[in-house]
Motif scaffolding. Structure first.
Motif, PDB file in Angstrom:
ATOM      1  N   PHE A 294      17.049  40.742 -35.533  1.00  0.00           N
ATOM      2  CA  PHE A 294      18.229  40.760 -34.677  1.00  0.00           C
ATOM      3  C   PHE A 294      17.899  41.368 -33.318  1.00  0.00           C
ATOM      4  CE2 PHE A 294      22.190  42.379 -32.969  1.00  0.00           C
ATOM      5  CZ  PHE A 294      23.107  41.384 -33.278  1.00  0.00           C
ATOM      6  N   PHE A 295      17.101  42.425 -33.320  1.00  0.00           N
ATOM      7  CA  PHE A 295      16.823  43.153 -32.089  1.00  0.00           C
ATOM      8  C   PHE A 295      15.467  42.823 -31.462  1.00  0.00           C
ATOM      9  CE2 PHE A 295      20.006  46.347 -33.751  1.00  0.00           C
ATOM     10  CZ  PHE A 295      20.950  46.082 -32.767  1.00  0.00           C
ATOM     11  N   ASP A 296      14.694  41.939 -32.077  1.00  0.00           N
ATOM     12  CA  ASP A 296      13.410  41.537 -31.510  1.00  0.00           C
ATOM     13  C   ASP A 296      13.199  40.061 -31.819  1.00  0.00           C
ATOM     14  OD1 ASP A 296      10.778  41.097 -30.722  1.00  0.00           O
ATOM     15  OD2 ASP A 296      10.110  43.087 -31.348  1.00  0.00           O
ATOM     16  N   LEU A 297      13.423  39.196 -30.836  1.00  0.00           N
ATOM     17  CA  LEU A 297      13.379  37.752 -31.049  1.00  0.00           C
ATOM     18  C   LEU A 297      11.973  37.237 -31.303  1.00  0.00           C
ATOM     19  CD1 LEU A 297      15.986  36.566 -28.379  1.00  0.00           C
ATOM     20  CD2 LEU A 297      16.325  37.046 -30.817  1.00  0.00           C
ATOM     21  N   GLU A 298      10.965  38.078 -31.156  1.00  0.00           N
ATOM     22  CA  GLU A 298       9.600  37.661 -31.462  1.00  0.00           C
ATOM     23  C   GLU A 298       9.302  37.751 -32.966  1.00  0.00           C
ATOM     24  OE1 GLU A 298       7.133  40.073 -28.878  1.00  0.00           O
ATOM     25  OE2 GLU A 298       7.045  38.417 -27.434  1.00  0.00           O
ATOM     26  N   PHE A 299      10.275  38.243 -33.728  1.00  0.00           N
ATOM     27  CA  PHE A 299      10.149  38.308 -35.186  1.00  0.00           C
ATOM     28  C   PHE A 299      11.166  37.369 -35.818  1.00  0.00           C
ATOM     29  CE2 PHE A 299       7.968  42.149 -34.095  1.00  0.00           C
ATOM     30  CZ  PHE A 299       7.062  42.366 -35.129  1.00  0.00           C
ATOM     31  N   SER A 300      10.796  36.792 -36.961  1.00  0.00           N
ATOM     32  CA  SER A 300      11.701  35.942 -37.733  1.00  0.00           C
ATOM     33  C   SER A 300      11.392  36.126 -39.210  1.00  0.00           C
ATOM     34  CB  SER A 300      11.546  34.467 -37.341  1.00  0.00           C
ATOM     35  OG  SER A 300      10.234  34.014 -37.642  1.00  0.00           O
ATOM     36  N   TYR A 301      12.334  35.723 -40.061  1.00  0.00           N
ATOM     37  CA  TYR A 301      12.082  35.783 -41.505  1.00  0.00           C
ATOM     38  C   TYR A 301      12.587  34.499 -42.150  1.00  0.00           C
ATOM     39  CZ  TYR A 301      17.017  37.072 -42.160  1.00  0.00           C
ATOM     40  OH  TYR A 301      18.394  37.086 -42.159  1.00  0.00           O
ATOM     41  N   GLU A 302      11.980  34.170 -43.283  1.00  0.00           N
ATOM     42  CA  GLU A 302      12.373  32.975 -44.016  1.00  0.00           C
ATOM     43  C   GLU A 302      11.994  33.141 -45.478  1.00  0.00           C
ATOM     44  OE1 GLU A 302      10.194  29.596 -42.715  1.00  0.00           O
ATOM     45  OE2 GLU A 302       8.228  30.557 -42.915  1.00  0.00           O
ATOM     46  N   VAL A 303      12.615  32.338 -46.316  1.00  0.00           N
ATOM     47  CA  VAL A 303      12.252  32.251 -47.730  1.00  0.00           C
ATOM     48  C   VAL A 303      11.521  30.933 -47.912  1.00  0.00           C
ATOM     49  CG1 VAL A 303      13.074  32.183 -50.098  1.00  0.00           C
ATOM     50  CG2 VAL A 303      14.263  33.609 -48.415  1.00  0.00           C
ATOM     51  N   PRO A 304      10.214  30.954 -48.193  1.00  0.00           N
ATOM     52  CA  PRO A 304       9.459  29.710 -48.345  1.00  0.00           C
ATOM     53  C   PRO A 304      10.009  28.837 -49.464  1.00  0.00           C
ATOM     54  CG  PRO A 304       8.003  31.606 -48.215  1.00  0.00           C
ATOM     55  CD  PRO A 304       9.383  32.133 -48.390  1.00  0.00           C
ATOM     56  N   GLY A 307      10.105  29.805 -53.121  1.00  0.00           N
ATOM     57  CA  GLY A 307       9.926  31.250 -53.185  1.00  0.00           C
ATOM     58  C   GLY A 307      11.229  31.960 -53.507  1.00  0.00           C
ATOM     59  N   HIS A 308      11.123  33.254 -53.683  1.00  0.00           N
ATOM     60  CA  HIS A 308      12.303  34.046 -54.032  1.00  0.00           C
ATOM     61  C   HIS A 308      12.537  35.214 -53.079  1.00  0.00           C
ATOM     62  CE1 HIS A 308      12.661  31.916 -57.851  1.00  0.00           C
ATOM     63  NE2 HIS A 308      11.359  32.109 -58.036  1.00  0.00           N
ATOM     64  N   SER A 309      11.553  35.545 -52.259  1.00  0.00           N
ATOM     65  CA  SER A 309      11.710  36.695 -51.381  1.00  0.00           C
ATOM     66  C   SER A 309      11.360  36.315 -49.945  1.00  0.00           C
ATOM     67  CB  SER A 309      10.819  37.852 -51.847  1.00  0.00           C
ATOM     68  OG  SER A 309       9.451  37.491 -51.787  1.00  0.00           O
ATOM     69  N   GLN A 310      11.930  37.076 -49.022  1.00  0.00           N
ATOM     70  CA  GLN A 310      11.771  36.783 -47.609  1.00  0.00           C
ATOM     71  C   GLN A 310      10.393  37.200 -47.097  1.00  0.00           C
ATOM     72  OE1 GLN A 310      15.013  39.067 -46.090  1.00  0.00           O
ATOM     73  NE2 GLN A 310      16.502  37.429 -46.324  1.00  0.00           N
ATOM     74  N   ILE A 311       9.907  36.451 -46.110  1.00  0.00           N
ATOM     75  CA  ILE A 311       8.668  36.789 -45.418  1.00  0.00           C
ATOM     76  C   ILE A 311       9.010  37.072 -43.961  1.00  0.00           C
ATOM     77  CG2 ILE A 311       6.424  35.933 -44.636  1.00  0.00           C
ATOM     78  CD1 ILE A 311       6.206  34.329 -47.170  1.00  0.00           C
ATOM     79  N   LEU A 312       8.588  38.239 -43.475  1.00  0.00           N
ATOM     80  CA  LEU A 312       8.797  38.621 -42.096  1.00  0.00           C
ATOM     81  C   LEU A 312       7.574  38.253 -41.276  1.00  0.00           C
ATOM     82  CD1 LEU A 312      10.562  40.217 -40.010  1.00  0.00           C
ATOM     83  CD2 LEU A 312       9.267  42.258 -40.680  1.00  0.00           C
ATOM     84  N   THR A 313       7.795  37.554 -40.148  1.00  0.00           N
ATOM     85  CA  THR A 313       6.674  37.047 -39.348  1.00  0.00           C
ATOM     86  C   THR A 313       6.845  37.418 -37.880  1.00  0.00           C
ATOM     87  OG1 THR A 313       6.388  35.155 -40.844  1.00  0.00           O
ATOM     88  CG2 THR A 313       5.403  34.976 -38.659  1.00  0.00           C
ATOM     89  N   TYR A 314       5.731  37.798 -37.270  1.00  0.00           N
ATOM     90  CA  TYR A 314       5.703  38.026 -35.828  1.00  0.00           C
ATOM     91  C   TYR A 314       5.208  36.757 -35.150  1.00  0.00           C
ATOM     92  CZ  TYR A 314       4.201  39.773 -31.277  1.00  0.00           C
ATOM     93  OH  TYR A 314       4.020  39.947 -29.920  1.00  0.00           O
ATOM     94  N   ASN A 315       5.978  36.228 -34.199  1.00  0.00           N
ATOM     95  CA  ASN A 315       5.673  34.965 -33.545  1.00  0.00           C
ATOM     96  C   ASN A 315       5.156  35.130 -32.132  1.00  0.00           C
ATOM     97  OD1 ASN A 315       6.901  33.313 -35.769  1.00  0.00           O
ATOM     98  ND2 ASN A 315       8.750  34.415 -35.110  1.00  0.00           N
ATOM     99  N   GLY A 316       4.961  36.380 -31.699  1.00  0.00           N
ATOM    100  CA  GLY A 316       4.620  36.627 -30.305  1.00  0.00           C
ATOM    101  C   GLY A 316       3.241  36.122 -29.910  1.00  0.00           C
TER     102      GLY A 316
END
Length: 318
Positions: A294-304, A307-316
């Motif tokens: 929410f506070f850093d648009l260079e990060f995102s998360y998704e559930v593959p 899958g069952h749990s979220q993965i946090l990714t840095y896209n910068g």
């Protein structure tokens, strides 16, 4: 209800402690023997004690309290500003009064002190925030701080007029307590709840108050002011900075749920929170992912897929 020493004070305090699962004790002076008696139900999860060097040299509080807390998974905090004496169940109920958690205070032993206390139920965010702020303003007593205090006490020879002063100062380690994680699902929900407290239940009060105090938020903030302030508070928090740097350093610049659990366990000190870490750690990590993105648009998360749990990714770096 009034509680009177020599009549019903210790009994009612013990009854209150036994009837609740999560008790915080605020008391300038504490004797370990009395905490042990009061905590027969193992409901005490946090203790805030004054622990001025003078108190410890004169024996009005015990250094042994540290070992008792460590053996019983109690988070021990030090705050030289406290004068209140309170038992709080982290809901809407508390016992407050004049009695310290000592033999002659709440313990009613021998020629006990004349003490008066009362039981009270409240339902307002101001009281939640006041008590939570004392906890957040206190310093966590880890081994390093305990050793420093113990050394000062041991090296002070009585009688003495000028005792060493060791002020309560927040340290880096205090930013890496598990209680430093946001408990609300998202900043959007936090803003909505702060501006409309009606209809919230006790657990929601506890969670909202936790985040308000953690990020120094005030009621009735304008929306733009709220998000600017919260963005700065969250993004500059040492815990958040370290976590994001860790994600950036990983292969594929990402971290999955299990990896995040491991990282948090290795980089934080577990202390009681409004939500049990063991029972609800998935919610806590999901919330953390939501806040980071929410506070850093260079990060995102998704559930593959699958899958069952979220993965946090840095896209910068992409």
């Amino acid at each position: 209800m009034l509680l009177l020493s020599g009549f019903n004070l210790f009994y009612k305090c013990s009854e209150f402690t036994a009837a609740n699962e999560d008790i915080t004790v605020f008391s300038p002076y504490i004797k370990t023997e009395q905490i042990r008696k009061l905590n027969s139900s193992n409901s005490i999860k946090r203790i805030i004690v004054r622990w001025e060097i003078r108190d410890l040299c004169l024996g009005v509080s015990d250094l042994d309290l540290y070992y008792y807390c460590r053996e019983n998974n109690i988070a021990l905090y030090r705050n030289t500003r406290i004068h209140l004496k309170v038992l709080w169940n982290h809901k809407s109920d508390l016992i407050f009064g004049s009695a310290n958690i000592t033999n002659r205070g709440v313990g009613e032993s021998g020629d006990f002190n004349y003490e008066l206390a009362g039981a009270n139920t409240f339902n307002n965010i101001e009281t939640f925030n006041y008590l939570n702020k004392i906890i957040f303003d206190s310093e966590y007593v880890d081994q390093k701080l305990f050793d420093e205090i113990n050394k000062l006490v041991s090296n002070t020879e009585l009688p003495i007029l000028n005792y060493p002063i060791l002020d309560t100062i927040k340290k880096q380690v205090d930013s890496f307590l598990i209680s430093q994680l946001p408990m609300t699902e998202s900043p959007l929900i936090l803003f909505e709840n702060i501006n409309d407290l009606s209809g919230l239940n006790e657990e929601e009060f506890r969670i909202i108050s936790h985040d308000m105090v953690l990020f120094d938020l005030k009621p009735n903030m304008l929306e733009a002011e709220f998000y600017v302030h919260l963005r700065s508070q969250f993004n500059n928090h040492p815990f958040v900075v370290k976590l994001k740097d860790f994600v950036k350093s990983r292969p594929n610049c990402s971290i999955h749920y299990g990896g995040c659990v491991t990282w948090i366990q290795e980089n934080t000190t577990t202390v009681p929170t409004p939500r049990s870490w063991e029972l609800k750690k998935q919610y806590i990590i999901n919330n953390l992912y939501e806040w980071v993105c929410f506070f850093d648009l260079e990060f995102s998360y998704e559930v593959p897929s699958g899958g069952h749990s979220q993965i946090l990714t840095y896209n910068g770096f992409k």
